[in-house]
Design a protein around this motif. Structure first.
Motif, short mmCIF file in Angstrom:
data_model
loop_
_atom_site.label_atom_id
_atom_site.label_comp_id
_atom_site.label_asym_id
_atom_site.label_seq_id
_atom_site.Cartn_x
_atom_site.Cartn_y
_atom_site.Cartn_z
N UNK A 152 7.26 1.10 5.14
CA UNK A 152 6.28 0.70 4.12
C UNK A 152 5.10 0.01 4.81
N UNK A 153 4.03 -0.20 4.06
CA UNK A 153 2.85 -0.91 4.58
C UNK A 153 2.42 -1.97 3.58
N UNK A 154 2.33 -3.20 4.07
CA UNK A 154 1.77 -4.31 3.27
C UNK A 154 0.57 -4.85 4.01
N UNK A 198 10.09 1.60 16.85
CA UNK A 198 10.97 0.43 16.76
C UNK A 198 11.93 0.55 15.56
N UNK A 199 11.61 1.49 14.66
CA UNK A 199 12.45 1.66 13.47
C UNK A 199 12.14 0.65 12.38
N UNK A 200 10.86 0.27 12.29
CA UNK A 200 10.47 -0.74 11.29
C UNK A 200 10.64 -0.22 9.87
N UNK A 201 11.00 -1.13 8.97
CA UNK A 201 11.08 -0.78 7.54
C UNK A 201 9.78 -1.13 6.84
N UNK A 202 9.05 -2.08 7.45
CA UNK A 202 7.79 -2.52 6.85
C UNK A 202 6.81 -2.87 7.97
N UNK A 203 5.58 -2.40 7.79
CA UNK A 203 4.51 -2.79 8.71
C UNK A 203 3.59 -3.72 7.93
N UNK A 204 3.29 -4.87 8.53
CA UNK A 204 2.37 -5.83 7.91
C UNK A 204 1.11 -5.83 8.76
N UNK A 205 -0.02 -5.52 8.15
CA UNK A 205 -1.29 -5.55 8.89
C UNK A 205 -2.29 -6.45 8.18
N UNK A 206 -3.29 -6.88 8.94
CA UNK A 206 -4.36 -7.66 8.33
C UNK A 206 -5.43 -6.73 7.75
N UNK A 207 -5.74 -5.68 8.46
CA UNK A 207 -6.79 -4.80 7.95
C UNK A 207 -6.25 -3.75 6.99
N UNK A 208 -7.03 -3.44 5.97
CA UNK A 208 -6.61 -2.43 4.99
C UNK A 208 -6.54 -1.04 5.60
N UNK A 254 0.84 -1.21 0.00
CA UNK A 254 0.00 0.00 0.00
C UNK A 254 0.87 1.26 0.00
N UNK A 255 1.96 1.21 0.77
CA UNK A 255 2.89 2.35 0.84
C UNK A 255 4.30 1.78 0.78
N UNK A 256 5.20 2.50 0.14
CA UNK A 256 6.60 2.10 0.23
C UNK A 256 7.31 2.00 -1.10
N UNK A 257 8.64 2.03 -1.01
CA UNK A 257 9.51 1.99 -2.18
C UNK A 257 10.20 0.62 -2.22
N UNK A 258 9.86 -0.16 -3.24
CA UNK A 258 10.37 -1.52 -3.36
C UNK A 258 11.88 -1.62 -3.42
N UNK A 259 12.55 -0.54 -3.78
CA UNK A 259 14.01 -0.58 -3.92
C UNK A 259 14.72 -0.36 -2.59
N UNK A 260 13.98 0.08 -1.58
CA UNK A 260 14.62 0.34 -0.27
C UNK A 260 14.97 -0.95 0.47
N UNK A 261 15.95 -0.86 1.35
CA UNK A 261 16.33 -2.01 2.18
C UNK A 261 15.24 -2.29 3.21
#
Ligand SMILES: [Zn+2]
Length: 274
Positions: free
Chosen positions: A94-96, A56-66, A28-35
């Motif tokens: 990012x957000x997936x 926490x300094x997360x690079x990606x947040x994974x959620x169940x709800x949109x 949903x959000x984020x740059x695929x080329x980033x680490x």
């Protein structure tokens, strides 16, 4: 690893083709080329969970709800969803979202409920083919390890699923015998008819409303196979997915990422007065 590689691996576990037609899971959000090294998991992309991910300094947040259920035309940070997007984007996170694709996937939300309840011989209520050699589809139907009363089954659900103020609500004869049950994570009233067709003794889901619940019980009774209903909170029915998700994603990525689960409960209900 690059974010796009992480997303690719996650979507091998929870393919997007499993989603319902109206749903839009994925990146949903984020740059695929980033680490991407740190993945944070939460049920909801809410302000408080986004802040946890940021701290926490997360690079990606994974959620169940949109983050979005409908088309969006503006995203100011005064809007709750704009606020979440602003927190995540400004911290480089990012957000997936894995929504109905996760409901249908093997070891998704529904398999996680089955695992907590110890259900045997489970299969989807509505099959959608296979993923990684395992059956996929919405809901699950399976058997309890032993026959029990509907009241005992309600208590088992209350005990084994995450605690929220709602606990487990039961509809039906407390003494009726239950062995074969259907489960549907999230709001499952559109699967009440399917549960009746399957002839299960009880159906566990969340967010059941007065009329669909009453109608389903009358219908099942008229067919000569009464069906008990168990209603738990939406949060309780979906949070168990994380029993599997953190480990499965970490294994898939060969431990090249660090995973952490939100410590917050995003169930909106805080008290019940009886
Ligand atoms: Zn849900």
């Amino acid at each position: 690893m690059k974010l796009k590689e992480v997303v690719e691996a996650i979507e091998e576990l929870y393919p997007l083709w499993l989603k319902e037609d109206w749903d839009f899971p994925g990146l949903i959000l984020g740059d695929g080329e980033k680490e991407c090294r740190k993945i944070f998991f939460a049920l909801d992309p809410a302000e408080k969970t986004a802040m946890e991910a940021k701290e926490w300094g997360a690079d990606l947040m994974v959620t169940h709800h949109p983050l979005f259920f409908r088309a969006v035309h503006r995203l100011p940070s005064t809007d709750p969803h704009g606020k979440v997007a602003s927190i995540l984007l400004s911290s480089g996170c990012a957000l997936w979202v894995g929504h109905t694709n996760v409901d249908s996937a093997p070891r998704g939300t529904n398999d996680a409920i089955c695992s907590r309840l110890g259900l045997l011989n489970t299969e989807p209520m509505e099959g959608k083919g296979e993923v990684n050699g395992l059956p996929a589809g919405m809901g699950r139907v399976g058997e309890l390890e032993r026959e029990m009363s509907l009241e005992e089954f309600a208590d088992l659900c209350r005990e084994k699923l995450p605690k929220t103020v709602q606990g487990a609500k039961m509809a039906g004869d407390a003494e009726m015998k239950v062995r074969r049950v259907a489960v549907m994570s999230g709001a499952g009233d559109s699967f009440l008819d399917k549960a009746i067709d399957l002839g299960v003794d009880a159906f566990l889901t969340s967010d059941l409303r007065h009329h669909p619940a009453l109608d389903a019980m009358e219908k099942a009774k008229a067919l000569g196979r009464p069906m008990g209903l168990i209603d738990v909170s939406h949060f309780s029915s979906e949070f168990p997915w994380f029993d599997f998700a953190l480990q499965d994603i970490k294994n898939k990525l060969e431990s090249r990422v660090e995973c952490r689960l939100s410590s917050l409960c995003t169930d909106p209900w805080s008290e019940i007065f009886i």
